[in-house]
Design a protein around this motif. Structure first.
Motif, PDB file in Angstrom:
ATOM      1  N   UNK A  92       0.800  -1.227   0.000  1.00 38.26           N
ATOM      2  CA  UNK A  92       0.000   0.000   0.000  1.00 38.26           C
ATOM      3  C   UNK A  92       0.834   1.279   0.000  1.00 38.26           C
ATOM      4  N   UNK A  93       2.112   1.168  -0.304  1.00 38.38           N
ATOM      5  CA  UNK A  93       2.987   2.342  -0.274  1.00 38.38           C
ATOM      6  C   UNK A  93       4.040   2.184  -1.371  1.00 38.38           C
ATOM      7  N   UNK A  94       4.536   3.323  -1.860  1.00 41.40           N
ATOM      8  CA  UNK A  94       5.596   3.275  -2.855  1.00 41.40           C
ATOM      9  C   UNK A  94       6.474   4.513  -2.726  1.00 41.40           C
ATOM     10  N   UNK A  95       7.593   4.479  -3.445  1.00 40.76           N
ATOM     11  CA  UNK A  95       8.489   5.618  -3.530  1.00 40.76           C
ATOM     12  C   UNK A  95       8.616   5.989  -5.001  1.00 40.76           C
ATOM     13  N   UNK A  96       8.505   7.270  -5.274  1.00 38.69           N
ATOM     14  CA  UNK A  96       8.722   7.758  -6.627  1.00 38.69           C
ATOM     15  C   UNK A  96      10.038   8.522  -6.615  1.00 38.69           C
ATOM     16  N   UNK A  97      10.906   8.158  -7.537  1.00 38.45           N
ATOM     17  CA  UNK A  97      12.205   8.815  -7.672  1.00 38.45           C
ATOM     18  C   UNK A  97      12.255   9.510  -9.031  1.00 38.45           C
ATOM     19  N   UNK A  98      12.665  10.763  -9.000  1.00 42.95           N
ATOM     20  CA  UNK A  98      12.863  11.531 -10.235  1.00 42.95           C
ATOM     21  C   UNK A  98      14.297  12.004 -10.196  1.00 42.95           C
ATOM     22  N   UNK A  99      15.077  11.575 -11.170  1.00 46.59           N
ATOM     23  CA  UNK A  99      16.485  11.960 -11.181  1.00 46.59           C
ATOM     24  C   UNK A  99      16.867  12.487 -12.567  1.00 46.59           C
ATOM     25  N   UNK A 100      17.817  13.387 -12.549  1.00 47.51           N
ATOM     26  CA  UNK A 100      18.255  13.957 -13.803  1.00 47.51           C
ATOM     27  C   UNK A 100      19.730  14.307 -13.761  1.00 47.51           C
ATOM     28  N   UNK A 101      20.325  14.382 -14.931  1.00 45.79           N
ATOM     29  CA  UNK A 101      21.714  14.795 -15.091  1.00 45.79           C
ATOM     30  C   UNK A 101      21.738  15.809 -16.230  1.00 45.79           C
ATOM     31  N   UNK A 102      22.556  16.848 -16.073  1.00 45.16           N
ATOM     32  CA  UNK A 102      22.519  17.948 -17.016  1.00 45.16           C
ATOM     33  C   UNK A 102      23.742  18.842 -16.814  1.00 45.16           C
ATOM     34  N   UNK A 103      23.912  19.772 -17.717  1.00 47.05           N
ATOM     35  CA  UNK A 103      24.909  20.823 -17.582  1.00 47.05           C
ATOM     36  C   UNK A 103      24.178  22.151 -17.414  1.00 47.05           C
ATOM     37  N   UNK A 104      24.845  23.096 -16.827  1.00 46.17           N
ATOM     38  CA  UNK A 104      24.239  24.425 -16.681  1.00 46.17           C
ATOM     39  C   UNK A 104      23.921  25.008 -18.057  1.00 46.17           C
TER      40      UNK A 104
END
Length: 170
Positions: free
Chosen positions: A120-132
């Motif tokens: 009944x529970x979860x984790x959402x992960x949002x990840x990113x990699x980038x340059x300025x």
């Protein structure tokens, strides 16, 4: 003689370009992973759960290479390309093809992932990699590393908070 030599040796370091930046945010949601995944799994569904997005049509749905045009409520558009979509792993990955002036970043790639924490529970992960947004030395304040990280963190925080609200209300 050592001082001039030291000054000469320091120059290559100053000439080095920007470093790749990374941002990861996670949020726990009191809802089953499949329910949360159902809210975000469609590549064109960003408009349904991110409060800053007015529209997000995707030309090929969840097929690799699908192009999503994200129109922001405050103005601006971002063109993104789906690189991977995996229902079994509850994840999709995309890359920004053209961010216009909407985000002060370049070469941005991101992944959204939903992981179960029991039934009944979860984790959402949002990840990113980038340059300025400014690739050369001495970037203006609105396109430096801090501005890039701040902008991406704000996008992730508002999206994940709203996703949690939507998922837990149903």
């Amino acid at each position: 003689m050592l001082l001039p030599l030291g000054a000469v040796l320091a120059r290559p370091a100053a000439a080095h370009g920007p470093s790749r930046l990374k941002v990861t945010q996670k949020i726990g949601i009191e809802a089953p992973a499949d329910k949360v995944w159902a809210l975000i799994r469609r590549y064109d569904a960003l408009k349904d759960w991110h409060p800053a997005v007015a529209s997000s049509p995707a030309d090929k749905g969840e097929a690799e290479g699908s192009v999503r045009i994200v129109t922001l409520k405050g103005g601006g558009t971002i063109t993104e390309v789906l690189e991977r979509h995996d229902d079994a792993k509850r994840l999709y990955a995309y890359r920004v093809r053209d961010g216009g002036d909407a985000l002060p970043v370049t070469n941005y790639a991101s992944t959204l992932l939903v992981t179960p924490d029991g039934d009944a529970r979860c984790t959402v992960e949002w990840r990113g990699a980038f340059y300025r947004g400014y690739p050369n030395n001495d970037p203006p304040p609105e396109k430096n590393d801090d501005a890039a990280e701040k902008a991406v963190n704000a996008v992730y925080a508002s999206g994940l908070a709203n996703l949690k609200k939507l998922a837990e209300a149903r």
